[in-house]
Design a protein around this motif. Structure first.
Motif, PDB file in Angstrom:
ATOM      1  N   ASP A  38       0.845  -1.189   0.000  1.00 43.77           N
ATOM      2  CA  ASP A  38       0.000   0.000   0.000  1.00 43.77           C
ATOM      3  C   ASP A  38       0.880   1.238   0.000  1.00 43.77           C
ATOM      4  O   ASP A  38       1.996   1.238   0.521  1.00 43.77           O
ATOM      5  N   ASN A  39       0.375   2.315  -0.590  1.00 41.95           N
ATOM      6  CA  ASN A  39       1.133   3.572  -0.666  1.00 41.95           C
ATOM      7  C   ASN A  39       0.907   4.481   0.522  1.00 41.95           C
ATOM      8  O   ASN A  39       1.246   5.661   0.487  1.00 41.95           O
ATOM      9  N   GLU A  40       0.270   3.930   1.597  1.00 41.10           N
ATOM     10  CA  GLU A  40      -0.001   4.649   2.845  1.00 41.10           C
ATOM     11  C   GLU A  40      -1.136   5.658   2.725  1.00 41.10           C
ATOM     12  O   GLU A  40      -1.444   6.363   3.672  1.00 41.10           O
ATOM     13  N   GLU A 328      11.208   2.324  -6.883  1.00 39.56           N
ATOM     14  CA  GLU A 328      10.215   3.390  -6.965  1.00 39.56           C
ATOM     15  C   GLU A 328       8.973   3.022  -6.165  1.00 39.56           C
ATOM     16  O   GLU A 328       8.432   1.935  -6.294  1.00 39.56           O
ATOM     17  N   GLY A 329       8.543   3.953  -5.336  1.00 40.52           N
ATOM     18  CA  GLY A 329       7.352   3.733  -4.532  1.00 40.52           C
ATOM     19  C   GLY A 329       7.641   3.585  -3.058  1.00 40.52           C
ATOM     20  O   GLY A 329       6.748   3.767  -2.226  1.00 40.52           O
ATOM     21  N   ILE A 330       8.901   3.224  -2.689  1.00 46.63           N
ATOM     22  CA  ILE A 330       9.201   3.086  -1.263  1.00 46.63           C
ATOM     23  C   ILE A 330      10.308   4.044  -0.816  1.00 46.63           C
ATOM     24  O   ILE A 330      10.772   3.954   0.311  1.00 46.63           O
ATOM     25  N   GLU A 331      10.731   4.962  -1.703  1.00 40.63           N
ATOM     26  CA  GLU A 331      11.801   5.885  -1.323  1.00 40.63           C
ATOM     27  C   GLU A 331      11.419   6.720  -0.109  1.00 40.63           C
ATOM     28  O   GLU A 331      12.225   6.929   0.800  1.00 40.63           O
ATOM     29  N   LYS A 332      10.176   7.229  -0.099  1.00 38.20           N
ATOM     30  CA  LYS A 332       9.721   8.064   1.011  1.00 38.20           C
ATOM     31  C   LYS A 332       9.720   7.277   2.313  1.00 38.20           C
ATOM     32  O   LYS A 332      10.131   7.785   3.365  1.00 38.20           O
ATOM     33  N   ARG A 333       9.264   6.037   2.247  1.00 35.00           N
ATOM     34  CA  ARG A 333       9.227   5.204   3.452  1.00 35.00           C
ATOM     35  C   ARG A 333      10.641   4.924   3.954  1.00 35.00           C
ATOM     36  O   ARG A 333      10.903   4.940   5.161  1.00 35.00           O
ATOM     37  N   LEU A 334      11.570   4.666   3.030  1.00 32.47           N
ATOM     38  CA  LEU A 334      12.957   4.434   3.421  1.00 32.47           C
ATOM     39  C   LEU A 334      13.545   5.674   4.084  1.00 32.47           C
ATOM     40  O   LEU A 334      14.246   5.570   5.096  1.00 32.47           O
ATOM     41  N   ALA A 335      13.267   6.858   3.538  1.00 30.66           N
ATOM     42  CA  ALA A 335      13.780   8.095   4.117  1.00 30.66           C
ATOM     43  C   ALA A 335      13.260   8.280   5.537  1.00 30.66           C
ATOM     44  O   ALA A 335      14.009   8.697   6.441  1.00 30.66           O
ATOM     45  N   THR A 336      11.984   7.953   5.754  1.00 30.30           N
ATOM     46  CA  THR A 336      11.402   8.071   7.093  1.00 30.30           C
ATOM     47  C   THR A 336      12.067   7.105   8.059  1.00 30.30           C
ATOM     48  O   THR A 336      12.385   7.458   9.204  1.00 30.30           O
ATOM     49  N   VAL A 337      12.299   5.880   7.597  1.00 30.45           N
ATOM     50  CA  VAL A 337      12.951   4.875   8.441  1.00 30.45           C
ATOM     51  C   VAL A 337      14.370   5.311   8.799  1.00 30.45           C
ATOM     52  O   VAL A 337      14.797   5.216   9.966  1.00 30.45           O
ATOM     53  N   MET A 338      15.119   5.808   7.809  1.00 32.27           N
ATOM     54  CA  MET A 338      16.489   6.258   8.066  1.00 32.27           C
ATOM     55  C   MET A 338      16.513   7.421   9.057  1.00 32.27           C
ATOM     56  O   MET A 338      17.402   7.526   9.906  1.00 32.27           O
ATOM     57  N   ASP A 339      15.507   8.298   8.972  1.00 34.17           N
ATOM     58  CA  ASP A 339      15.421   9.421   9.896  1.00 34.17           C
ATOM     59  C   ASP A 339      15.137   8.930  11.318  1.00 34.17           C
ATOM     60  O   ASP A 339      15.736   9.418  12.286  1.00 34.17           O
ATOM     61  N   ASP A 340      14.236   7.962  11.449  1.00 32.05           N
ATOM     62  CA  ASP A 340      13.917   7.413  12.773  1.00 32.05           C
ATOM     63  C   ASP A 340      15.138   6.735  13.399  1.00 32.05           C
ATOM     64  O   ASP A 340      15.359   6.835  14.613  1.00 32.05           O
ATOM     65  N   ILE A 341      15.918   6.056  12.564  1.00 32.23           N
ATOM     66  CA  ILE A 341      17.130   5.402  13.068  1.00 32.23           C
ATOM     67  C   ILE A 341      18.116   6.451  13.581  1.00 32.23           C
ATOM     68  O   ILE A 341      18.696   6.303  14.671  1.00 32.23           O
ATOM     69  N   ALA A 342      18.301   7.518  12.803  1.00 32.19           N
ATOM     70  CA  ALA A 342      19.238   8.573  13.198  1.00 32.19           C
ATOM     71  C   ALA A 342      18.828   9.222  14.512  1.00 32.19           C
ATOM     72  O   ALA A 342      19.676   9.561  15.349  1.00 32.19           O
ATOM     73  N   MET A 343      17.525   9.406  14.725  1.00 29.35           N
ATOM     74  CA  MET A 343      17.036  10.034  15.948  1.00 29.35           C
ATOM     75  C   MET A 343      17.333   9.190  17.176  1.00 29.35           C
ATOM     76  O   MET A 343      17.372   9.716  18.299  1.00 29.35           O
ATOM     77  N   ARG A 344      17.562   7.910  16.998  1.00 30.34           N
ATOM     78  CA  ARG A 344      17.882   7.022  18.117  1.00 30.34           C
ATOM     79  C   ARG A 344      19.384   6.821  18.276  1.00 30.34           C
ATOM     80  O   ARG A 344      19.832   5.990  19.056  1.00 30.34           O
ATOM     81  N   SER A 352      22.724   2.775  -2.384  1.00 34.52           N
ATOM     82  CA  SER A 352      22.268   3.830  -3.285  1.00 34.52           C
ATOM     83  C   SER A 352      21.559   3.211  -4.481  1.00 34.52           C
ATOM     84  O   SER A 352      22.088   2.307  -5.133  1.00 34.52           O
ATOM     85  N   SER A 353      20.344   3.702  -4.785  1.00 29.29           N
ATOM     86  CA  SER A 353      19.615   3.190  -5.938  1.00 29.29           C
ATOM     87  C   SER A 353      20.226   3.660  -7.256  1.00 29.29           C
ATOM     88  O   SER A 353      19.843   3.172  -8.327  1.00 29.29           O
ATOM     89  N   LYS A 354      21.183   4.599  -7.193  1.00 30.40           N
ATOM     90  CA  LYS A 354      21.873   5.041  -8.415  1.00 30.40           C
ATOM     91  C   LYS A 354      23.061   4.145  -8.747  1.00 30.40           C
ATOM     92  O   LYS A 354      23.377   3.927  -9.914  1.00 30.40           O
ATOM     93  N   LYS A 355      23.719   3.626  -7.706  1.00 29.72           N
ATOM     94  CA  LYS A 355      24.901   2.787  -7.920  1.00 29.72           C
ATOM     95  C   LYS A 355      24.572   1.299  -7.905  1.00 29.72           C
ATOM     96  O   LYS A 355      25.269   0.493  -8.526  1.00 29.72           O
ATOM     97  N   HIS A 356      23.536   0.932  -7.158  1.00 32.00           N
ATOM     98  CA  HIS A 356      23.206  -0.482  -6.981  1.00 32.00           C
ATOM     99  C   HIS A 356      21.802  -0.739  -7.514  1.00 32.00           C
ATOM    100  O   HIS A 356      20.871   0.008  -7.226  1.00 32.00           O
ATOM    101  N   LEU A 357      21.644  -1.817  -8.260  1.00 32.65           N
ATOM    102  CA  LEU A 357      20.382  -2.104  -8.924  1.00 32.65           C
ATOM    103  C   LEU A 357      19.827  -3.463  -8.498  1.00 32.65           C
ATOM    104  O   LEU A 357      20.576  -4.359  -8.092  1.00 32.65           O
ATOM    105  N   LEU A 358      18.524  -3.580  -8.579  1.00 33.57           N
ATOM    106  CA  LEU A 358      17.873  -4.867  -8.416  1.00 33.57           C
ATOM    107  C   LEU A 358      18.020  -5.667  -9.720  1.00 33.57           C
ATOM    108  O   LEU A 358      18.491  -5.148 -10.724  1.00 33.57           O
ATOM    109  N   HIS A 359      17.601  -6.908  -9.688  1.00 34.40           N
ATOM    110  CA  HIS A 359      17.766  -7.789 -10.858  1.00 34.40           C
ATOM    111  C   HIS A 359      16.648  -7.556 -11.878  1.00 34.40           C
ATOM    112  O   HIS A 359      15.771  -8.413 -12.088  1.00 34.40           O
ATOM    113  N   HIS A 360      16.659  -6.399 -12.499  1.00 31.34           N
ATOM    114  CA  HIS A 360      15.687  -6.074 -13.537  1.00 31.34           C
ATOM    115  C   HIS A 360      16.433  -5.556 -14.761  1.00 31.34           C
ATOM    116  O   HIS A 360      17.551  -5.048 -14.666  1.00 31.34           O
TER     117      HIS A 360
END
Length: 550
Positions: A38-40, A328-344, A352-360
């Motif tokens: 789901d896109n939240e 595509e579609g989970i970048e925002k969720r990943l950013a939120t998760v990374m922010d929550d981790i940093a706060m702790r 990086s999605s620019k340097k590393h790719l999935l098998h597509h």
């Protein structure tokens, strides 16, 4: 000569929910039946699947659902489909069906017709046949399907990339693809996810060096999260950890069962001495492997971050390692998760999605495929519309006539008669089915609207008790609110609500009456109070009236 229809029930102009239907005369072949996160925007929804009413209406024509591989985006809707069409045959490779069996067991689906297919072993269906071919993806047993008809072959690639270093479980059988191409391909359906990316996906799909550096530079506990059933990445992690003194603890029943099965059947090659247990969970140099379930990405990781996990408690010496690049579609969720981790105060590493790719397949992968298959018609699938468009441009650059390149949205029918594309305005009604927990069927817009209203404006409950015989008001009206106002600071407002509600009830209950129109009272209370709340507070809470007799 045949009449052939091709359309998507899901997977076009979106990521996930892949489901493509090929109808040859009176026979229906379904390729993949996936779900998506789901896109939240839909409150409380766990996952989304395609609306498959068309298949229910035409269930007797279905020859089978053919699964390309064992990822949720391609097979996540199968359990829900089997609840409505239990007799349908499900075809897939050995590992794909084993992963599916776990899903069916979790949803308590006991009756199913699962048929194992093997690469390069043809399946006969009267005048048509299907030929599976091995492809390279992030999970073993990934297949491309070739549907042979009297007018030529229809090829569905599934998810793939060309990686010429791969052997064994992950090797693409290019020779078989070329053989099919020489026989004549009427229509090629190929994925579009990375069509905008130049070059080949390989070697950017391999991250062993990156994992090695993470293990070397972070001496404390590492909590690594993987996408479900991405065997290639799991193998890379185990290979690199085995070169160190660390142990790996596998968390979660689903991930444990998947890895155990993969070890038993040689889909993973792991030194079992590397595998630890819960007693190693708090070792300073352990690697804790977690994955996400069907509901949403990073769900298990979020539970750990918020301190809700039963076993894992974060400390500042930990490192959280997200081992897959964001798609595509989970970048925002990943950013939120990374922010929550940093706060702790915890270290976090992601690819990086620019340097590393999935098998597509990237641009050169798709170019190679098109050259090998040499299709008469080309149908980009799987991906946002801009990805499909970029895929179409690749085919046009390679000499496929623009009129022979098919760009469609879900439900748009492509029609072939006697092997030629024929214009048609036919459209199959498509939609999304929203799945919440273990509820059967679509949650629906009305439920979501109620959730949205409750979340934004709260609820006001008006309760009242009447005498069963005389219909006189014995108690109330009482006012209960949640998420609307703080009652102690708004006693005057509460008194006004009671006064207005009482007046409405008295006006609708005549003396000596034996029957009260409760529906009329509830509607009037909702209308009058609704207008009052909007006028005085510019808000629209949900208003519920409860009247009982004693």
């Amino acid at each position: 000569m045949s009449k052939i229809k091709i359309f998507g029930l899901g997977g076009l102009n979106e990521n996930g929910k892949n489901m493509y239907v090929v109808e040859v005369d009176k026979n229906i072949y379904v390729f993949d039946a996936g779900s998506k996160f789901d896109n939240e925007k839909n409150l409380g929804i766990d996952y989304i699947i395609p609306n498959f009413d068309y298949l229910i209406r035409n269930r007797k024509k279905i020859k089978g659902i053919f699964l390309s591989h064992g990822h949720e985006g391609n097979m996540g809707a199968v359990p829900d489909i089997l609840k409505s069409i239990p007799e349908v045959n499900i075809y897939g490779a050995k590992l794909t069906l084993e992963i599916l069996k776990q899903d069916l067991t979790e949803q308590e689906i006991k009756k199913s017709h699962l048929i194992e297919v093997k690469p390069h072993h043809k399946l006969e269906f009267g005048k048509e046949s299907i030929f599976p071919i091995s492809m390279t993806h992030s999970i073993p047993d990934a297949l491309c399907y070739v549907l042979y008809t009297k007018d030529g072959a229809i090829v569905y690639t599934g998810d793939f990339t060309f990686d010429h270093t791969e052997t064994g479980l992950y090797k693409t059988d290019i020779g078989k693809l070329a053989y099919v191409g020489k026989q004549g391909v009427l229509c090629l359906l190929a994925e579009s996810m990375y069509a905008e990316r130049d070059g080949y996906t390989s070697p950017n799909n391999r991250v062993s060096d990156f994992i090695r550096n993470v293990l070397a530079r972070n001496k404390g506990r590492i909590i690594a999260t993987v996408f479900p059933a991405h065997f290639y990445r799991i193998q890379e992690i185990f290979d690199e950890v085995s070169k160190t003194h660390r142990k790996i603890v596998i968390m979660g029943h689903s991930l444990q069962n998947t890895i155990n099965y993969a070890l038993k059947n040689n889909y993973l090659t792991i030194d079992k001495r590397v595998i630890g247990d819960l007693t190693n969970l708090n070792d300073k140099d352990v690697v804790v492997l977690i994955s996400d379930e069907k509901e949403k990405p990073f769900a298990n990781l979020e539970r750990i971050i918020k301190g809700y996990d039963k076993f894992i408690k974060l400390n500042t010496n930990d490192t959280i390692f997200i081992t897959e690049p964001a798609y595509e579609g989970i970048e925002k969720r990943l950013a939120t998760v990374m922010d929550d981790i940093a706060m702790r105060g915890v270290n976090a590493i992601s690819l990086s999605s620019k340097k590393h790719l999935l098998h597509h397949a990237s641009r050169e992968d798709l170019s190679l495929l098109i050259n090998i298959m040499n299709p008469k018609y080309y149908f980009p699938v799987k991906g946002e519309y801009r990805n499909q468009y970029a895929n179409a441009e690749i085919a046009e650059d390679l000499g496929i006539p623009k009129d022979n390149i098919i760009l469609k949205q879900n439900g748009d029918v492509t029609l072939f008669i006697k092997g030629n594309l024929v214009p048609t305005n036919e459209h199959i009604v498509t939609d999304e089915i929203l799945i919440d927990g273990k509820s059967n069927g679509d949650i629906g817009d009305l439920v979501l609207k109620d959730r949205e209203m409750l979340g934004e404006n709260g609820i006001v409950i008006i309760s009242c008790t009447l005498d069963r015989e005389t219909k006189k008001i014995l108690a109330g009206p009482e006012v209960l609110t949640r998420g609307f106002i703080y009652v102690k600071d708004n006693l005057d407002l509460v008194d006004e609500i009671k006064k207005m509600s009482l007046e409405i009830m008295e006006n609708n209950i005549s003396e000596g009456t034996k029957r009260v129109e409760y529906t009329a009272i509830k509607n009037e209370v909702r209308d009058v109070l609704g207008k009052y709340f909007y006028k005085t507070m510019e808000t629209k809470p949900m208003i519920i009236t409860v009247i009982q007799e004693v």
